[in-house]
Scaffold this motif. Structure first.
Motif, mmCIF file in Angstrom:
data_model
loop_
_atom_site.group_PDB
_atom_site.id
_atom_site.type_symbol
_atom_site.label_atom_id
_atom_site.label_comp_id
_atom_site.label_asym_id
_atom_site.label_seq_id
_atom_site.Cartn_x
_atom_site.Cartn_y
_atom_site.Cartn_z
ATOM 1 N N SER A 79 0.819 -1.220 0.000
ATOM 2 C CA SER A 79 0.000 0.000 0.000
ATOM 3 C C SER A 79 0.849 1.265 0.000
ATOM 4 O O SER A 79 0.373 2.319 -0.418
ATOM 5 C CB SER A 79 -0.976 0.001 1.168
ATOM 6 O OG SER A 79 -0.290 -0.031 2.391
ATOM 7 N N SER B 285 -0.588 2.558 -5.446
ATOM 8 C CA SER B 285 -1.584 3.538 -4.990
ATOM 9 C C SER B 285 -2.258 4.240 -6.166
ATOM 10 O O SER B 285 -3.471 4.461 -6.144
ATOM 11 C CB SER B 285 -0.920 4.568 -4.080
ATOM 12 O OG SER B 285 -0.381 3.937 -2.948
ATOM 13 N N ARG C 94 -4.530 1.690 -7.949
ATOM 14 C CA ARG C 94 -5.699 1.410 -7.100
ATOM 15 C C ARG C 94 -6.674 2.586 -7.114
ATOM 16 O O ARG C 94 -7.883 2.392 -7.162
ATOM 17 C CB ARG C 94 -5.259 1.118 -5.677
ATOM 18 C CG ARG C 94 -6.427 0.727 -4.805
ATOM 19 C CD ARG C 94 -6.000 0.235 -3.462
ATOM 20 N NE ARG C 94 -7.150 -0.331 -2.775
ATOM 21 C CZ ARG C 94 -7.272 -0.339 -1.485
ATOM 22 N NH1 ARG C 94 -6.324 0.124 -0.719
ATOM 23 N NH2 ARG C 94 -8.349 -0.855 -0.935
#
Length: 159
Positions: free
Chosen positions: A110, A116, A119
């Motif tokens: 993450s 990131s 996503r």
């Protein structure tokens, strides 16, 4: 002879690789030199990364990652390219669950800036869809449909 000298000079003066976003100790792709100063080397690297992002064997990831890499590869610096390599080294089922929010990714994943960004794009696209067409976080993704409207039909999908 001059090319040999250049190669030796690069090998001796090259700083150690930067890998703060490493998700595993061994990368399948770590032997590739991320040298963005040579146009031919840059073209080859971009083509390899684009190929790896489009040919994963998982159609959804092929589309998501392939499109993202194609749109952004030219603007990535060396650190972001290394982060992209780390994302490409992740296993398909886990990566898909993490990108779609079905499971929470590990902290190392993450914190990866490429993960990131991808996503965020996936979640943005999912938020445009009707809420009933997707699974709640932590729940399995429901595939198929129910022709009987829930009466005497299967619990999930059209099995």
């Amino acid at each position: 002879m001059a090319s040999l000298r250049r190669s030796l000079f690069r090998a001796l003066t090259r700083p150690p690789p930067i890998a703060p976003f490493r998700t595993s100790s061994v990368s399948r792709f770590s032997t590739v030199d991320v040298n963005l100063s040579d146009e031919e080397g840059k073209r080859r690297l971009f083509n390899r990364l684009l190929y790896r992002s489009r040919q994963r064997g998982f159609l959804e990831l092929d589309l998501v990652l392939g499109n993202w890499v194609e749109e952004n590869i030219r603007s990535l610096d060396e650190l972001r390219i290394r982060a992209l390599v780390d994302v490409l080294d992740l296993e398909n089922p886990d990566l898909w669950k993490w990108l779609t929010g079905q499971e929470h990714p590990p902290e190392a994943v993450s914190n990866n800036p490429v993960f990131s960004a991808v996503r965020a794009k996936v979640i943005n696209n999912l938020n445009k869809a009707a809420p009933e067409s997707r699974a709640a976080p932590g729940q399995p993704w429901v595939r198929g449909w129910d022709d009987k409207g829930g009466k005497d039909g299967p619990m999930y999908g059209n099995q």
